[in-house]
Design an enzyme around this catalytic site. Structure first.
Site, PDB file in Angstrom:
ATOM      1  N   TYR A  39     -44.399  25.755  16.475  1.00 21.46           N
ATOM      2  CA  TYR A  39     -45.484  25.098  17.191  1.00 21.46           C
ATOM      3  C   TYR A  39     -46.655  25.405  16.272  1.00 21.46           C
ATOM      4  O   TYR A  39     -46.971  26.180  15.605  1.00 21.46           O
ATOM      5  CB  TYR A  39     -45.544  25.406  18.566  1.00 21.46           C
TER       6      TYR A  39
ATOM      7  N   GLU B 144     -62.435  50.844  23.811  1.00 19.84           N
ATOM      8  CA  GLU B 144     -61.401  50.132  22.743  1.00 19.84           C
ATOM      9  C   GLU B 144     -61.330  51.065  22.070  1.00 19.84           C
ATOM     10  O   GLU B 144     -62.337  51.707  21.029  1.00 19.84           O
ATOM     11  CB  GLU B 144     -61.631  49.035  22.259  1.00 19.84           C
TER      12      GLU B 144
ATOM     13  N   ASP C  12     -49.770  44.125  29.831  1.00 22.72           N
ATOM     14  CA  ASP C  12     -48.724  44.693  29.611  1.00 22.72           C
ATOM     15  C   ASP C  12     -48.677  46.100  29.992  1.00 22.72           C
ATOM     16  O   ASP C  12     -47.712  46.937  29.981  1.00 22.72           O
ATOM     17  CB  ASP C  12     -48.877  44.745  28.009  1.00 22.72           C
TER      18      ASP C  12
ATOM     19  N   ARG D 252     -53.224  33.892  18.592  1.00 25.80           N
ATOM     20  CA  ARG D 252     -53.672  35.022  19.380  1.00 25.80           C
ATOM     21  C   ARG D 252     -55.290  35.305  18.823  1.00 25.80           C
ATOM     22  O   ARG D 252     -55.897  35.810  20.034  1.00 25.80           O
ATOM     23  CB  ARG D 252     -52.647  36.133  19.228  1.00 25.80           C
TER      24      ARG D 252
END
Length: 403
Positions: free
Chosen positions: A215, A32, A302, A106
């Site tokens: 939401y 990462e 993605d 998220r």
């Protein structure tokens, strides 16, 4: 001796790939670029198709602890405020599709995947250490990291997002396309809102050249708000993410109903973190299995199929990819390139369909003139039949069952 997979990217897709590969019996090294594992503050909707994957990984209990489970999806006209249609969620989704419809912060989804990877696998996590390039030769993939190290593995999975360096080397330097849509996002503590503005459901507001969604997330303690408008994007797409101008958003919502404007103004009124703004980019639908895997290198999430958010399946398709990757990597009687080929063959068509449907939904959500009137009439007359997506929520992730 276990085979070793190298994973580029520590986001939701990268962690899901690491979890799936570990469960397939592979050793995993994950790289990462950032100095810490983190996700920006925004909500994610995960349909029953995705929740089932998390359940299969033993993550139902951690999901239950952090997510919200809305009772229904309501669609309203952003100009008149009138309800157009409703889709029951909650127990109805469980009965129809074998799993709930969840909404989650998220960062919480990222956190539960990171916890699973660190607690239940032997994955080696390397922060501040990105994979910059690779060479696939003689049955070995060799990568060069951002620190100048060379590492060998039996496979490489590029889950390094929209601006994937793995994709660039595998498929060429074609940048993502700019959609012309801008997403304003905010999170608000529900306790700080008047009762009338709190919510336990998903509400989508459809207006000309814009739409909004609200939401609950984090067990219902926070409300996630997203407003997407059409407008010019900035020059620096790769790095642009800043505190958005609330006044600019309010200007874009001129002509919408008071109820929607009250929801938007509540973000500023409660004195929270405010609005953040992202330009939306995507790519054309995947055209073949070769766009998801070649040789010892595969793409996931993605990096392979960035999509517009109008079907709420971006994170979901990455998790489905990881589940299919797990099945493919566990095919120990096949050579690794054939395993990755099997992964790509079982994913590319479903991903392409979701990409195309997401783009189509955006045109419908933002419709003007006669198309807008026809959309509203269809929703009023057909309601649940228009809103439900059985092919998506029932699909097992393979092209054979989901097309």
């Amino acid at each position: 001796m276990k085979k070793q997979v190298l994973v580029a990217g520590g986001g939701i897709g990268g962690l899901a790939a690491a979890l799936g590969a570990s469960r397939a019996g592979w050793e995993v090294r994950l790289y990462e670029r950032a100095a810490a594992f983190s996700e920006v503050g925004a909500g994610v909707q995960i349909g029953p198709n995705v929740v089932r994957r998390l359940q299969a990984w033993g993550l139902q209990q951690p999901l239950q602890a952090v997510a919200a489970f809305p009772s229904r999806l309501q669609v309203r006209n952003a100009v008149s405020g009138k309800e157009l249609a409703v889709l029951p969620l909650g127990p109805t989704a469980v009965e129809r599709y074998g799993a709930a419809y969840a909404t989650i912060h998220r960062a919480d989804l990222h956190g539960l995947l990171l916890s699973a990877v660190t607690r239940y696998t032997d994955t080696q996590l390397h922060l501040e250490h990105a994979i910059d390039s690779f060479a696939d030769a003689d049955g070995v993939v060799t990568v060069r990291t951002s620190r100048g190290k060379q590492v060998e593995g039996d496979a490489l999975i590029g889950a390094d997002g929209l601006w994937s360096r793995t994709r660039t080397q595998l498929l060429g330097a074609v940048p993502p396309r700019v959609t012309g849509h801008l997403a304003y996002r905010a999170l608000v503590p529900q306790h700080a809102l008047p009762d009338a503005l709190r919510t336990a459901q998903v509400t989508a507001w459809l207006g000309p050249r814009l739409h909004a969604v609200q939401y609950p997330v984090r067990r219902g303690e926070l409300q996630n708000l997203v407003v997407i408008v059409q407008g010019p994007a900035p020059q620096d797409l790769e790095n642009w993410d800043h505190a958005a101008n609330a006044a600019g958003l309010e200007h874009a919502l001129q002509g919408t109903c008071t109820a929607l404007q009250d929801v938007v103004r509540s973000v500023t009124a409660v004195g929270g973190a405010g609005w953040r703004l992202w330009p939306l980019c995507d790519r054309p639908p995947v055209r073949s299995a070769d766009e998801m895997a070649q040789g010892l290198v595969g793409l996931l999430g993605d990096a392979a199929h960035p999509m517009r958010p109008y079907l709420a399946q971006g994170a979901g398709m990455a998790i489905e990819d990881a589940a299919e990757l797990q099945r493919a990597l566990a095919m120990h009687d096949l050579d690794v390139p054939l395993r990755l080929r099997r992964y790509a063959l079982n994913r590319w068509q479903r991903n392409a369909r979701v990409q195309a449907r997401s783009t189509r939904n955006g045109r419908i959500f933002h419709a003007t003139g006669p198309v807008r009137w026809g959309r509203d009439l269809s929703l009023r007359l057909l309601g649940e039949r228009v809103l439900d997506v059985p092919w998506l929520y029932r699909g097992d992730g393979s092209s054979a069952s989901s097309l």
